[in-house]
Write a protein that holds these residues in place. Structure first.
Motif, PDB file in Angstrom:
ATOM      1  N   ASN A 108     -92.478 -40.376  80.968  1.00 40.32           N
ATOM      2  CA  ASN A 108     -93.446 -39.294  80.808  1.00 40.32           C
ATOM      3  C   ASN A 108     -94.830 -39.825  80.428  1.00 40.32           C
ATOM      4  N   LEU A 109     -95.192 -40.953  81.042  1.00 38.00           N
ATOM      5  CA  LEU A 109     -96.504 -41.553  80.837  1.00 38.00           C
ATOM      6  C   LEU A 109     -97.186 -41.698  82.187  1.00 38.00           C
ATOM      7  N   VAL A 131     -93.698 -45.904  88.752  1.00 42.03           N
ATOM      8  CA  VAL A 131     -92.350 -45.347  88.699  1.00 42.03           C
ATOM      9  C   VAL A 131     -91.786 -45.448  87.281  1.00 42.03           C
ATOM     10  N   ALA A 132     -91.978 -46.616  86.645  1.00 43.45           N
ATOM     11  CA  ALA A 132     -91.469 -46.810  85.289  1.00 43.45           C
ATOM     12  C   ALA A 132     -92.165 -45.879  84.302  1.00 43.45           C
ATOM     13  N   ALA A 133     -93.464 -45.687  84.482  1.00 39.36           N
ATOM     14  CA  ALA A 133     -94.213 -44.802  83.590  1.00 39.36           C
ATOM     15  C   ALA A 133     -93.745 -43.357  83.720  1.00 39.36           C
ATOM     16  N   GLY A 137    -102.944 -39.238  78.835  1.00 39.17           N
ATOM     17  CA  GLY A 137    -103.179 -39.307  80.268  1.00 39.17           C
ATOM     18  C   GLY A 137    -104.302 -40.245  80.660  1.00 39.17           C
ATOM     19  N   GLU A 138    -104.295 -40.614  81.935  1.00 37.53           N
ATOM     20  CA  GLU A 138    -105.341 -41.412  82.542  1.00 37.53           C
ATOM     21  C   GLU A 138    -105.597 -42.724  81.812  1.00 37.53           C
ATOM     22  N   GLY A 139    -104.551 -43.294  81.291  1.00 35.28           N
ATOM     23  CA  GLY A 139    -104.663 -44.628  80.708  1.00 35.28           C
ATOM     24  C   GLY A 139    -105.389 -44.684  79.381  1.00 35.28           C
TER      25      GLY A 139
END
Length: 210
Positions: free
Chosen positions: A94-95, A88-90, A52-54
């Motif tokens: 599930n990223l 949207v792609a992430a 999460g959070e990059g």
């Protein structure tokens, strides 16, 4: 066949697809240029938690990892057209958005991806695509390739085991611009550029599974 890298797509420039609807979002024809090494690289099959959070996992890992393989396979079929396309792609993978952008950047820097960007159909935009080839001696091959790669009208090129051993595609707003690029290559190298203008179009959806 050995690919000559130029940060270009692995697909022919004419092989574009119309936008499609995916999950309520319009998606564009998209190119994730996968290097030949991607299928030779190994990765652990352990289950990884969502990052999460990059933040990227701190442990050392071989690229591409499981997340990388999923995004490579997914994006060869399209990419969202919206205000936050990476978000949207992430979500579909599930990223989170930051992680997706970081993974793409890592793959480009590692050379697993040679290009990540839209694939345009020049003809639908009023331009032109022309396939071309050259027959070059091995002693001058790399030098000529460097010159070809400098031409902004040349989309991508390949080395082939054939009498015509260098193939590339010229794309521009007008046929005159493509012809000028071909003529320049001929004048500088002294070797002819053989033109193969399109007579009939076939759609070949080339995808390389990671």
């Amino acid at each position: 066949m050995t690919r000559i890298r130029k940060q270009r797509a692995v697909k022919p420039a004419s092989a574009s697809r119309p936008p499609v609807v995916c999950g309520g979002e319009r998606t564009a024809s998209f190119d994730a240029g996968v290097s030949d090494s991607v299928r030779k690289l190994t990765t652990s099959h352990e289950t990884r938690p969502r990052i999460g959070e990059g933040q990227i996992a701190a442990q050392q890992e071989t690229l591409p990892n499981e997340i990388d393989r999923r995004l490579i396979n997914a994006f060869q079929g399209g990419f969202p057209i919206c205000e936050r396309p990476f978000q949207v792609a992430a979500s579909a993978l599930n990223l989170d958005e930051e992680t997706l952008i970081a993974r793409i950047d890592a793959l480009l820097k590692a050379g697993v991806l040679t290009r990540f960007g839209p694939l345009f159909n020049a003809e639908r935009m009023g331009g032109v695509n022309i396939l071309a080839a050259m027959s070059l001696p091995q002693s001058e091959f790399e030098q000529v390739v460097k010159l070809v790669n400098l031409q902004p009208e040349i989309a991508h090129n390949y080395r082939r085991e054939h009498a015509l051993n260098l193939w590339f595609v010229g794309a521009a707003e007008t046929p005159e611009k493509v012809e000028a690029a071909f003529a320049h290559i001929e004048s500088v190298t002294g070797y002819p550029v053989y033109r193969f203008p399109k007579q009939r179009e076939f759609f070949v959806e080339l995808k390389l599974e990671a």
